[in-house]
Design a protein around this motif. Structure first.
Motif, PDB file in Angstrom:
ATOM      1  N   GLN A   1      -7.122  12.180   8.003  1.00 17.00           N
ATOM      2  CA  GLN A   1      -8.532  11.872   7.784  1.00 17.00           C
ATOM      3  C   GLN A   1      -9.255  11.600   9.101  1.00 17.00           C
ATOM      4  O   GLN A   1     -10.427  11.255   9.108  1.00 17.00           O
ATOM      5  N   ARG A   2      -8.557  11.750  10.205  1.00 21.02           N
ATOM      6  CA  ARG A   2      -9.142  11.633  11.537  1.00 21.02           C
ATOM      7  C   ARG A   2      -9.613  10.215  11.836  1.00 21.02           C
ATOM      8  O   ARG A   2     -10.658   9.998  12.445  1.00 21.02           O
ATOM      9  N   SER A   3      -8.828   9.232  11.396  1.00 21.52           N
ATOM     10  CA  SER A   3      -9.145   7.843  11.689  1.00 21.52           C
ATOM     11  C   SER A   3      -9.072   7.587  13.188  1.00 21.52           C
ATOM     12  O   SER A   3      -8.331   8.246  13.917  1.00 21.52           O
ATOM     13  N   VAL A   4      -9.843   6.609  13.638  1.00 21.31           N
ATOM     14  CA  VAL A   4      -9.795   6.176  15.038  1.00 21.31           C
ATOM     15  C   VAL A   4      -8.879   4.956  15.103  1.00 21.31           C
ATOM     16  O   VAL A   4      -9.164   3.930  14.492  1.00 21.31           O
ATOM     17  N   PHE A   5      -7.779   5.070  15.832  1.00 25.02           N
ATOM     18  CA  PHE A   5      -6.816   3.971  15.910  1.00 25.02           C
ATOM     19  C   PHE A   5      -7.091   3.125  17.147  1.00 25.02           C
ATOM     20  O   PHE A   5      -7.256   3.657  18.246  1.00 25.02           O
TER      21      PHE A   5
ATOM     22  N   ALA B   1     -18.383   8.281  -0.030  1.00 26.38           N
ATOM     23  CA  ALA B   1     -19.073   8.852   1.133  1.00 26.38           C
ATOM     24  C   ALA B   1     -18.076   9.584   2.022  1.00 26.38           C
ATOM     25  O   ALA B   1     -16.867   9.301   1.994  1.00 26.38           O
ATOM     26  N   GLU B   2     -18.602  10.516   2.799  1.00 25.42           N
ATOM     27  CA  GLU B   2     -17.775  11.227   3.789  1.00 25.42           C
ATOM     28  C   GLU B   2     -17.744  10.385   5.046  1.00 25.42           C
ATOM     29  O   GLU B   2     -18.700  10.347   5.818  1.00 25.42           O
ATOM     30  N   VAL B   3     -16.636   9.691   5.253  1.00 26.49           N
ATOM     31  CA  VAL B   3     -16.540   8.711   6.327  1.00 26.49           C
ATOM     32  C   VAL B   3     -15.236   8.886   7.099  1.00 26.49           C
ATOM     33  O   VAL B   3     -14.285   9.526   6.637  1.00 26.49           O
ATOM     34  N   VAL B   4     -15.210   8.286   8.285  1.00 30.08           N
ATOM     35  CA  VAL B   4     -13.961   8.114   9.024  1.00 30.08           C
ATOM     36  C   VAL B   4     -13.795   6.623   9.283  1.00 30.08           C
ATOM     37  O   VAL B   4     -14.783   5.883   9.364  1.00 30.08           O
ATOM     38  N   PHE B   5     -12.553   6.187   9.393  1.00 32.56           N
ATOM     39  CA  PHE B   5     -12.260   4.765   9.489  1.00 32.56           C
ATOM     40  C   PHE B   5     -11.758   4.376  10.874  1.00 32.56           C
ATOM     41  O   PHE B   5     -11.082   5.156  11.542  1.00 32.56           O
TER      42      PHE B   5
ATOM     43  N   GLU C   1     -21.011  11.510  12.594  1.00 35.10           N
ATOM     44  CA  GLU C   1     -20.046  11.040  11.607  1.00 35.10           C
ATOM     45  C   GLU C   1     -20.369   9.599  11.213  1.00 35.10           C
ATOM     46  O   GLU C   1     -20.845   8.804  12.027  1.00 35.10           O
ATOM     47  N   VAL C   2     -20.101   9.284   9.968  1.00 37.18           N
ATOM     48  CA  VAL C   2     -20.286   7.923   9.471  1.00 37.18           C
ATOM     49  C   VAL C   2     -18.965   7.181   9.676  1.00 37.18           C
ATOM     50  O   VAL C   2     -17.942   7.535   9.094  1.00 37.18           O
ATOM     51  N   VAL C   3     -18.994   6.160  10.520  1.00 39.73           N
ATOM     52  CA  VAL C   3     -17.778   5.442  10.896  1.00 39.73           C
ATOM     53  C   VAL C   3     -17.738   4.095  10.181  1.00 39.73           C
ATOM     54  O   VAL C   3     -18.734   3.377  10.133  1.00 39.73           O
ATOM     55  N   VAL C   4     -16.570   3.759   9.623  1.00 34.09           N
ATOM     56  CA  VAL C   4     -16.387   2.499   8.898  1.00 34.09           C
ATOM     57  C   VAL C   4     -15.610   1.519   9.763  1.00 34.09           C
ATOM     58  O   VAL C   4     -14.519   1.830  10.250  1.00 34.09           O
ATOM     59  N   LEU C   5     -16.167   0.326   9.935  1.00 32.89           N
ATOM     60  CA  LEU C   5     -15.510  -0.750  10.657  1.00 32.89           C
ATOM     61  C   LEU C   5     -15.227  -1.901   9.697  1.00 32.89           C
ATOM     62  O   LEU C   5     -16.146  -2.437   9.073  1.00 32.89           O
ATOM     63  N   PHE C   6     -13.950  -2.263   9.549  1.00 43.50           N
ATOM     64  CA  PHE C   6     -13.581  -3.471   8.808  1.00 43.50           C
ATOM     65  C   PHE C   6     -13.564  -4.609   9.831  1.00 43.50           C
ATOM     66  O   PHE C   6     -12.562  -4.836  10.519  1.00 43.50           O
ATOM     67  N   ALA C   7     -14.680  -5.318   9.912  1.00 40.34           N
ATOM     68  CA  ALA C   7     -14.916  -6.201  11.052  1.00 40.34           C
ATOM     69  C   ALA C   7     -14.148  -7.513  11.005  1.00 40.34           C
ATOM     70  O   ALA C   7     -14.128  -8.247  11.996  1.00 40.34           O
ATOM     71  N   GLU C   8     -13.513  -7.831   9.876  1.00 41.79           N
ATOM     72  CA  GLU C   8     -12.713  -9.058   9.824  1.00 41.79           C
ATOM     73  C   GLU C   8     -11.429  -8.921  10.643  1.00 41.79           C
ATOM     74  O   GLU C   8     -10.826  -9.920  11.030  1.00 41.79           O
TER      75      GLU C   8
END
Length: 265
Positions: A109-113, A86-90, A137-144
């Motif tokens: 990749q324009r990640s949000v830090f 998928a076209e995502v940002v992290f 934009e589709v944003v990915v959250l690694f919630a752990e």
């Protein structure tokens, strides 16, 4: 000998591919052209194949927007895996920005830090994530909040679910869609992985990155299942923490089904 050859080939492919696409991505970023979203997906797809990650998707990305993907986190390879489907940002922890190579790629990749340890910055960070969501934009959250051993899902940190809450005021119909995603490393060289080989895939936070990266490249041929759950329409009437627990449970269900071989083809 074969392992050394794999390292050379993967390294050469990385350099050639990155050098070829880098100028295009930088121009696209400067112009704000939509190719800046598509190009990383091409890069991730090719690198997955080069390293030997065989990605199988179950379910599909929700068409609804704004869309926040919430996933478990096993390894740095998760970035390649999700970026290939998928076209995502992290959303990434701030330390990643300064990592050699990986930090540079994350910026491209324009990640949000985010700085999780500093509460005074939470509002600004949530606002940035919300702006990305509202921009479609589709944003990915690694919630752990960290990586695991790949055998389980650790408790989710609900704080960055606040980005979904912050976006509600300007979201269409007052809803932000939250989609659970489970990443499971299930096979190695065509055989079921099991707990013995899971360390090839998993990257717990106390393991140095470079040795793990080299080990993963030497082994290659990993099967990865990506399970897209049903999206949850989150609105102002819903409790953020309860929603985080619900999403956590669905991610855990998807991981367990994949590890036990109970997914539909």
């Amino acid at each position: 000998m074969i392992a050394a050859l794999r390292l050379v080939l993967v390294g050469a492919a990385f350099l050639v591919l990155t050098c070829a696409l880098l100028p295009v991505q930088m121009i696209a970023l400067g112009l704000g052209h939509s190719v800046m979203r598509r190009l990383p997906r091409w890069w991730h797809r090719i690198m997955c194949r080069t390293i030997g990650l065989r990605v199988r998707s179950h379910g599909s990305l929700s068409p609804d927007r704004p869309l926040l993907l919430v996933s478990n986190h096993v390894s740095w390879k998760d970035i390649l895996v999700l970026g290939s489907v998928a076209e995502v940002v992290f959303i990434a922890k701030s330390e990643v920005r300064d990592w050699p190579v990986l930090g540079w790629l994350a910026r491209l990749q324009r990640s949000v830090f985010v700085v999780r340890a500093e509460r005074r910055k939470t509002g600004t960070q949530i606002s940035e994530v919300s702006e990305r969501l509202l921009a479609g934009e589709v944003v990915v959250l690694f919630a752990e909040g960290t990586t695991s051993d790949g055998n389980r899902v650790m408790p989710f940190n609900s704080s960055l679910f606040g980005a979904a809450s912050a976006a509600l005021a300007h979201a269409p119909e007052g809803k932000v869609h939250i989609q659970p995603v489970s990443i499971a490393y299930t096979g190695i060289h065509g055989m079921a992985m099991g707990r013995y080989h899971r360390p090839v895939a998993g990257w717990p936070g106390d393991v140095a990155l470079a040795p793990h990266l080299l080990r993963a490249i030497r082994h290659g041929a990993l099967d990865v299942d990506v399970v897209f759950g049903d999206a949850i329409a989150f609105d102002a009437s819903m409790d953020r923490k309860k929603t985080a627990r619900l999403v956590e449970a669905r991610v855990r269900d998807g991981l367990n089904a994949a590890l036990r071989g109970k997914l539909n083809a």
